[in-house]
Design a protein around this motif. Structure first.
Motif, short mmCIF file in Angstrom:
data_model
loop_
_atom_site.label_atom_id
_atom_site.label_comp_id
_atom_site.label_asym_id
_atom_site.label_seq_id
_atom_site.Cartn_x
_atom_site.Cartn_y
_atom_site.Cartn_z
N GLY A 61 38.15 42.78 39.45
CA GLY A 61 39.46 43.41 39.28
C GLY A 61 39.45 44.84 39.81
N LYS A 64 39.46 44.81 43.67
CA LYS A 64 40.79 44.49 44.19
C LYS A 64 41.74 45.68 44.04
N ALA A 65 41.68 46.35 42.88
CA ALA A 65 42.54 47.51 42.64
C ALA A 65 42.20 48.64 43.61
N PRO A 70 47.58 43.43 45.94
CA PRO A 70 48.61 43.19 44.91
C PRO A 70 48.17 42.10 43.93
N ASN A 71 48.55 42.27 42.67
CA ASN A 71 48.14 41.33 41.62
C ASN A 71 48.48 39.88 41.96
N ASP A 72 49.67 39.64 42.49
CA ASP A 72 50.08 38.26 42.74
C ASP A 72 49.47 37.65 44.00
N ARG A 74 46.05 38.00 44.54
CA ARG A 74 44.61 37.99 44.30
C ARG A 74 44.02 36.58 44.30
#
Length: 154
Positions: A61, A64-65, A70-72, A74
């Protein structure tokens, strides 16, 4: 004369860019318990075109951040290549096009989730429909679309 030298330099520069797109080195961050990530790395290395260094990371996480995924969008692994972020099971041809074209405003490419039939997720003849999304500070666009397929009936 100076024009010819400059033109020659542009041709050489273009050739070097094309070579770089064909022989790129990736750093792939992955959860050490995920096997499909290594299958995607194998897809990228087919034909000795690319080299993938796998890094096991305890906090995907955070990776990725830090890389603006973007969260959607991942997925299970995040790769970095020549300054671009590649999220999930993106096909090699789409990444090669990204590296050759280098479009302005694109941070990277993503395939959200883990669609069956995408590179590294090949299990049988079934393929779910999926899209490769280009993302960046200027928004998102569909980079490529792959239709569903259901193999031949026996």
């Amino acid at each position: 004369m100076a024009r010819r030298s400059l033109a020659g330099a542009l041709v050489i520069g273009t050739a070097l860019t094309a070579c770089a797109a064909q022989a790129a080195s990736f750093t792939m961050y992955r959860d050490p318990n995920c096997g499909c990530c290594l299958a995607w790395a194998d897809h990228m290395e087919q034909g000795d075109k690319h080299e993938v260094t796998s890094v096991d990371h305890p906090d995907m996480g955070a990776v990725k951040a830090e890389n603006g995924v973007p969260n959607d969008l991942r997925s299970c692994h995040t790769a970095i290549v020549e300054g671009y972020v590649i999220e999930g099971h993106v096909p090699a041809a789409d990444i090669e096009r990204l590296l050759a074209d280098r479009p302005a405003g694109v941070t990277g490419l993503a395939v959200a989730g883990m669609p069956m039939g995408s590179p590294g997720m090949e299990h049988g003849d079934h393929r779910q429909a999926y899209q490769v999304i280009a993302f960046g500070p200027e928004g998102r666009t569909v980079w490529a679309s792959y239709p569903a397929s259901h193999g031949s009936a026996s």
